[in-house]
Design an enzyme around this catalytic site. Structure first.
Site, PDB file in Angstrom:
ATOM      1  N   ASN A   9      79.134   6.959 -12.089  1.00  0.00           N
ATOM      2  CA  ASN A   9      78.981   7.226 -10.903  1.00  0.00           C
ATOM      3  C   ASN A   9      79.087   8.636 -10.223  1.00  0.00           C
ATOM      4  OD1 ASN A   9      79.666   7.503  -7.795  1.00  0.00           O
ATOM      5  ND2 ASN A   9      80.969   5.604  -7.688  1.00  0.00           N
ATOM      6  N   ASP A  65      89.265   4.765 -12.509  1.00  0.00           N
ATOM      7  CA  ASP A  65      89.063   3.231 -11.988  1.00  0.00           C
ATOM      8  C   ASP A  65      89.344   3.579 -10.442  1.00  0.00           C
ATOM      9  OD1 ASP A  65      87.487   0.902 -12.328  1.00  0.00           O
ATOM     10  OD2 ASP A  65      89.484   0.053 -12.303  1.00  0.00           O
ATOM     11  N   ASP A 144      83.413   3.926   1.560  1.00  0.00           N
ATOM     12  CA  ASP A 144      83.917   5.065   2.395  1.00  0.00           C
ATOM     13  C   ASP A 144      83.322   4.725   4.028  1.00  0.00           C
ATOM     14  OD1 ASP A 144      84.843   6.502   0.564  1.00  0.00           O
ATOM     15  OD2 ASP A 144      83.372   7.700   0.221  1.00  0.00           O
TER      16      ASP A 144
HETATM   17  P1  ITT Z   1      82.746   4.195 -12.984  1.00  0.00           P
HETATM   18  O1  ITT Z   1      81.582   4.249 -14.086  1.00  0.00           O
HETATM   19  O2  ITT Z   1      83.624   5.452 -13.165  1.00  0.00           O
HETATM   20  O3  ITT Z   1      83.688   2.946 -13.271  1.00  0.00           O
HETATM   21  P2  ITT Z   1      82.055   2.730 -10.457  1.00  0.00           P
HETATM   22  O4  ITT Z   1      81.324   3.195  -9.615  1.00  0.00           O
HETATM   23  O5  ITT Z   1      81.962   1.483 -11.535  1.00  0.00           O
HETATM   24  O6  ITT Z   1      82.321   4.105 -11.474  1.00  0.00           O
HETATM   25  P3  ITT Z   1      84.900   1.772 -10.011  1.00  0.00           P
HETATM   26  O7  ITT Z   1      84.779   0.595 -10.757  1.00  0.00           O
HETATM   27  O8  ITT Z   1      86.140   2.798 -10.233  1.00  0.00           O
HETATM   28  O9  ITT Z   1      83.624   2.791  -9.846  1.00  0.00           O
HETATM   29  O10 ITT Z   1      84.831   1.609  -8.336  1.00  0.00           O
HETATM   30  C1  ITT Z   1      85.029   0.324  -8.012  1.00  0.00           C
HETATM   31  C2  ITT Z   1      84.386   0.481  -6.406  1.00  0.00           C
HETATM   32  O11 ITT Z   1      85.184   0.633  -5.561  1.00  0.00           O
HETATM   33  C3  ITT Z   1      83.133   1.239  -6.633  1.00  0.00           C
HETATM   34  O12 ITT Z   1      81.937   0.559  -6.724  1.00  0.00           O
HETATM   35  C4  ITT Z   1      83.169   1.696  -5.047  1.00  0.00           C
HETATM   36  O13 ITT Z   1      82.366   0.733  -4.324  1.00  0.00           O
HETATM   37  C5  ITT Z   1      84.472   1.569  -4.691  1.00  0.00           C
HETATM   38  N1  ITT Z   1      85.134   2.843  -4.547  1.00  0.00           N
HETATM   39  C6  ITT Z   1      85.837   3.452  -5.681  1.00  0.00           C
HETATM   40  N2  ITT Z   1      86.146   4.567  -5.178  1.00  0.00           N
HETATM   41  C7  ITT Z   1      85.558   4.762  -4.003  1.00  0.00           C
HETATM   42  C8  ITT Z   1      85.822   5.925  -2.858  1.00  0.00           C
HETATM   43  O14 ITT Z   1      86.436   7.123  -3.316  1.00  0.00           O
HETATM   44  N3  ITT Z   1      85.307   5.685  -1.841  1.00  0.00           N
HETATM   45  C9  ITT Z   1      84.835   4.468  -1.514  1.00  0.00           C
HETATM   46  N4  ITT Z   1      84.601   3.400  -2.286  1.00  0.00           N
HETATM   47  C10 ITT Z   1      85.078   3.580  -3.467  1.00  0.00           C
END
Ligand code: ITT
Length: 188
Positions: A9, A65, A144
C-alpha cells in the site's frame, strides 16, 4: 542504512515516510509478497508477517496491519478490513450502519519489526472516532472518507493532509512508539 517497510500500500508508505523523516529515519519501500495470516488480533497477523518478510529479504524490516473496528457491528470489519473494503467498500459499510445511532468506531494499527535470527517486536496504536453519515474528502485511502476522528474537528481523515492525519492516526501512534524504540536500539 534505510529501514525497510514491506507493504503493498503506497499510501501507508507515504504516511510512514513523512513521520520517519521527522525522526531522521530514511524508509525504503518493498512490496515483498508475504502471506498475511488471518487472525482475530492484528498483533497475531504482524508477528508471523514480519518474521516471514525478514526471512525473504534476509534483512531487518517491518510490516503493518490495520483495521477499522465498529462498535455497533461488534468490531466488524476489524481484522477483515481489507477484504471488506474490496468487496463492500465505504458505501457497503454505510449501508450496514443504516439506522444505527451508536456510530463509534476505532482504527487500530499493529507493526511487526524483525531482524534476522531474532524474535519479532510488536508496536500498536489506535484512534477513536465515529462513522460519518456520508463519505467526505478526497485524500488518503480506504475508509478515510467515512472515519471522523474524535480530535479532528469533525473532519474525516480524507479531509486532512498527510501531516494532519499523522498527528492523530492509529498508524502514526504505532509508528511513533516504534521509531522511538528503534532509535534507542540503534544507539545501544
Ligand atoms: P499491506 O500490504 O501493508 O497489508 P493493505 O492495503 O493490505 O496493505 P491492511 O491489510 O493493513 O492494508 O488494511 C486493511 C484495510 O483497512 C485496507 O485495505 C484499508 O482499506 C483499510 N485501512 C487501513 N488503514 C487505513 C487508514 O489509515 N485509513 C483508511 N483505511 C485504512
Amino acid at each position: 542504512m534505510a529501514l525497510i517497510f514491506v507493504t503493498s500500500n503506497r499510501h501507508k508508505f507515504e504516511e510512514a515516510s513523512e513521520l520517519a523523516a521527522r525522526h531522521g529515519i530514511e524508509l525504503e519501500h518493498r512490496d515483498t509478497p508475504y502471506i498475511e495470516t488471518q487472525a482475530d488480533e492484528l498483533e497475531h497477523v504482524v508477528r508471523p508477517g514480519a518474521q516471514q518478510a525478514c526471512a525473504l529479504l534476509k534483512a531487518p524490516c517491518f510490516v503493518e496491519d490495520a483495521g477499522l473496528f465498529i462498535r455497533a457491528l461488534r468490531g466488524f470489519p476489524g481484522p477483515y478490513s481489507n477484504y471488506v473494503f474490496h468487496t463492500l467498500g465505504n458505501e457497503g459499510v454505510l449501508k450496514l450502519m443504516g439506522g444505527k445511532s451508536d456510530r463509534r468506531a476505532e482504527f487500530r494499527s499493529a507493526i511487526g519489526y524483525c531482524e534476522p535470527g531474532q524474535r519479532p517486536e510488536v508496536f500498536t496504536g489506535k484512534v477513536e472516532g465515529t462513522i460519518a453519515h456520508e463519505p467526505k474528502g478526497t485524500r488518503g485511502f480506504g475508509f478515510d472518507p467515512v472515519f471522523v476522528a474524535s480530535e479532528g474537528n469533525g473532519r474525516t481523515f480524507a479531509e486532512m493532509s498527510t501531516s494532519e492525519k499523522n498527528r492523530l492516526s492509529h498508524r502514526a501512534r504505532a509508528l511513533e512508539t516504534f521509531f522511538r524504540w528503534y532509535k534507542q536500539r540503534k544507539k545501544a
